[in-house]
Motif scaffolding. Structure first.
Motif, mmCIF file in Angstrom:
data_model
loop_
_atom_site.group_PDB
_atom_site.id
_atom_site.type_symbol
_atom_site.label_atom_id
_atom_site.label_comp_id
_atom_site.label_asym_id
_atom_site.label_seq_id
_atom_site.Cartn_x
_atom_site.Cartn_y
_atom_site.Cartn_z
ATOM 1 N N ALA A 79 1.483 0.604 18.109
ATOM 2 C CA ALA A 79 1.009 0.221 16.775
ATOM 3 C C ALA A 79 2.034 0.516 15.693
ATOM 4 C CB ALA A 79 -0.309 0.929 16.466
ATOM 5 N N SER A 80 3.000 1.389 15.975
ATOM 6 C CA SER A 80 4.034 1.748 15.004
ATOM 7 C C SER A 80 5.282 0.884 15.103
ATOM 8 C CB SER A 80 4.442 3.212 15.201
ATOM 9 O OG SER A 80 3.324 4.039 15.038
ATOM 10 N N ASP A 81 5.300 -0.074 15.979
ATOM 11 C CA ASP A 81 6.454 -0.955 16.146
ATOM 12 C C ASP A 81 6.774 -1.643 14.820
ATOM 13 O OD1 ASP A 81 8.102 -3.231 16.701
ATOM 14 O OD2 ASP A 81 7.376 -3.253 18.763
ATOM 15 N N PRO A 82 8.034 -1.640 14.398
ATOM 16 C CA PRO A 82 8.400 -2.308 13.139
ATOM 17 C C PRO A 82 8.012 -3.788 13.093
ATOM 18 C CG PRO A 82 10.210 -0.942 13.909
ATOM 19 C CD PRO A 82 9.171 -0.938 14.994
ATOM 20 N N ALA A 83 7.845 -4.430 14.238
ATOM 21 C CA ALA A 83 7.407 -5.830 14.271
ATOM 22 C C ALA A 83 5.967 -5.962 13.801
ATOM 23 C CB ALA A 83 7.553 -6.401 15.676
ATOM 24 N N ARG A 84 5.274 -4.858 13.646
ATOM 25 C CA ARG A 84 3.873 -4.871 13.222
ATOM 26 C C ARG A 84 3.728 -4.481 11.753
ATOM 27 N NH1 ARG A 84 1.064 -6.463 17.521
ATOM 28 N NH2 ARG A 84 1.870 -5.947 19.566
ATOM 29 N N ILE A 85 4.806 -4.664 10.996
ATOM 30 C CA ILE A 85 4.801 -4.399 9.556
ATOM 31 C C ILE A 85 5.314 -5.656 8.851
ATOM 32 C CG2 ILE A 85 5.770 -2.971 7.707
ATOM 33 C CD1 ILE A 85 6.109 -0.748 9.844
ATOM 34 N N LEU A 86 4.587 -6.094 7.838
ATOM 35 C CA LEU A 86 4.977 -7.299 7.102
ATOM 36 C C LEU A 86 6.075 -7.003 6.083
ATOM 37 C CD1 LEU A 86 1.458 -8.837 6.393
ATOM 38 C CD2 LEU A 86 3.136 -9.581 8.090
ATOM 39 N N ASP A 87 6.948 -7.973 5.867
ATOM 40 C CA ASP A 87 7.991 -7.856 4.863
ATOM 41 C C ASP A 87 7.440 -8.061 3.450
ATOM 42 O OD1 ASP A 87 9.892 -7.485 6.842
ATOM 43 O OD2 ASP A 87 10.402 -9.611 6.943
ATOM 44 N N ARG A 88 6.379 -8.862 3.353
ATOM 45 C CA ARG A 88 5.794 -9.199 2.055
ATOM 46 C C ARG A 88 4.309 -8.868 2.061
ATOM 47 N NH1 ARG A 88 8.517 -15.015 0.666
ATOM 48 N NH2 ARG A 88 10.627 -14.193 0.598
ATOM 49 N N PRO A 89 3.769 -8.544 0.896
ATOM 50 C CA PRO A 89 2.337 -8.237 0.818
ATOM 51 C C PRO A 89 1.468 -9.429 1.223
ATOM 52 C CG PRO A 89 3.447 -7.605 -1.204
ATOM 53 C CD PRO A 89 4.434 -8.376 -0.387
ATOM 54 N N TRP A 90 0.374 -9.110 1.901
ATOM 55 C CA TRP A 90 -0.622 -10.107 2.268
ATOM 56 C C TRP A 90 -1.975 -9.598 1.794
ATOM 57 C CZ3 TRP A 90 -3.068 -10.320 7.724
ATOM 58 C CH2 TRP A 90 -4.029 -11.337 7.787
ATOM 59 N N HIS A 91 -2.545 -10.294 0.832
ATOM 60 C CA HIS A 91 -3.894 -9.989 0.353
ATOM 61 C C HIS A 91 -4.829 -10.897 1.133
ATOM 62 C CE1 HIS A 91 -1.350 -8.353 -2.807
ATOM 63 N NE2 HIS A 91 -2.349 -7.524 -3.032
ATOM 64 N N THR A 92 -5.672 -10.308 1.947
ATOM 65 C CA THR A 92 -6.434 -11.070 2.931
ATOM 66 C C THR A 92 -7.526 -11.959 2.347
ATOM 67 O OG1 THR A 92 -7.958 -9.224 3.286
ATOM 68 C CG2 THR A 92 -6.015 -9.359 4.732
ATOM 69 N N CYS A 93 -7.915 -11.732 1.125
ATOM 70 C CA CYS A 93 -8.947 -12.551 0.491
ATOM 71 C C CYS A 93 -8.326 -13.881 0.046
ATOM 72 C CB CYS A 93 -9.522 -11.807 -0.706
ATOM 73 S SG CYS A 93 -10.830 -12.682 -1.531
ATOM 74 N N SER A 94 -8.905 -14.981 0.488
ATOM 75 C CA SER A 94 -8.328 -16.298 0.187
ATOM 76 C C SER A 94 -8.428 -16.664 -1.287
ATOM 77 C CB SER A 94 -9.002 -17.380 1.040
ATOM 78 O OG SER A 94 -10.382 -17.421 0.742
ATOM 79 N N PHE A 95 -9.318 -16.042 -2.036
ATOM 80 C CA PHE A 95 -9.469 -16.354 -3.454
ATOM 81 C C PHE A 95 -8.939 -15.218 -4.326
ATOM 82 C CE2 PHE A 95 -13.366 -14.463 -1.907
ATOM 83 C CZ PHE A 95 -13.613 -13.447 -2.820
ATOM 84 N N ALA A 96 -7.887 -14.566 -3.863
ATOM 85 C CA ALA A 96 -7.380 -13.369 -4.535
ATOM 86 C C ALA A 96 -6.644 -13.707 -5.828
ATOM 87 C CB ALA A 96 -6.482 -12.578 -3.594
ATOM 88 N N ASP A 97 -7.389 -13.697 -6.947
ATOM 89 C CA ASP A 97 -6.748 -13.818 -8.247
ATOM 90 C C ASP A 97 -6.122 -12.462 -8.580
ATOM 91 O OD1 ASP A 97 -8.837 -12.140 -8.972
ATOM 92 O OD2 ASP A 97 -9.869 -13.642 -10.181
ATOM 93 N N HIS A 98 -5.558 -12.330 -9.756
ATOM 94 C CA HIS A 98 -4.858 -11.093 -10.111
ATOM 95 C C HIS A 98 -5.773 -9.868 -9.993
ATOM 96 C CE1 HIS A 98 -2.057 -8.357 -11.948
ATOM 97 N NE2 HIS A 98 -2.984 -8.011 -12.814
ATOM 98 N N GLY A 99 -6.995 -9.976 -10.510
ATOM 99 C CA GLY A 99 -7.926 -8.850 -10.453
ATOM 100 C C GLY A 99 -8.303 -8.478 -9.030
#
Length: 139
Positions: A79-99
């Motif tokens: 689970a600690s493998d570097p391949a399991r870390i994203l380079d960019r943020p991912w907000h999992t909510c599809s309707f993620a506005d700024h708030g």
């Protein structure tokens, strides 16, 4: 038939099953395991890397989160493998506005946030899980 392990859930996703269904079914398997050792056995085997960076990171977060939430005493090393870390943020909510993005960034459990995944406070809640209950138990 529910997957018997997280690795099996990922294999099902690779053959066309939806993420939501395969991972929810896996969480049911995990929650229904009778002992801590049986629960650990469901996350011990490393799932294949899928070349879907989000899925690969999410699976690492799921394993770490479940191990810690259920106090299994250890997290699988894969689970600690570097391949399991994203380079960019991912907000999992599809309707993620700024708030919503701000809320998810604040509320996301460390096991996911450390992988650059931002999700709700209790992302793997299931009805049968002790962490998914909304009403107090009746005596």
């Amino acid at each position: 038939m529910r997957p018997n392990s997280l690795a099996e859930a990922v294999a099902r996703i690779q053959t066309g099953a939806s993420w939501d269904v395969a991972l929810a079914e896996f969480v049911d398997t995990f929650d229904l395991a009778p002992t801590a050792e049986a629960r650990y056995a469901t996350i011990e085997e490393e799932p294949i890397l899928t070349n879907d960076k989000r899925l690969d990171a999410l699976v690492g977060g799921v394993a770490e989160y479940l191990a810690k939430q259920h106090m299994l005493g250890r997290v699988p090393s894969w689970a600690s493998d570097p391949a399991r870390i994203l380079d960019r943020p991912w907000h999992t909510c599809s309707f993620a506005d700024h708030g919503m993005r701000e809320y998810l960034t604040f509320a996301s459990p460390a096991e996911f946030a450390s992988r650059n995944i931002f999700t709700e406070e209790r992302p793997l809640r299931r009805a049968r899980s002790p962490f998914g209950r909304h009403l107090p138990e009746q005596a």
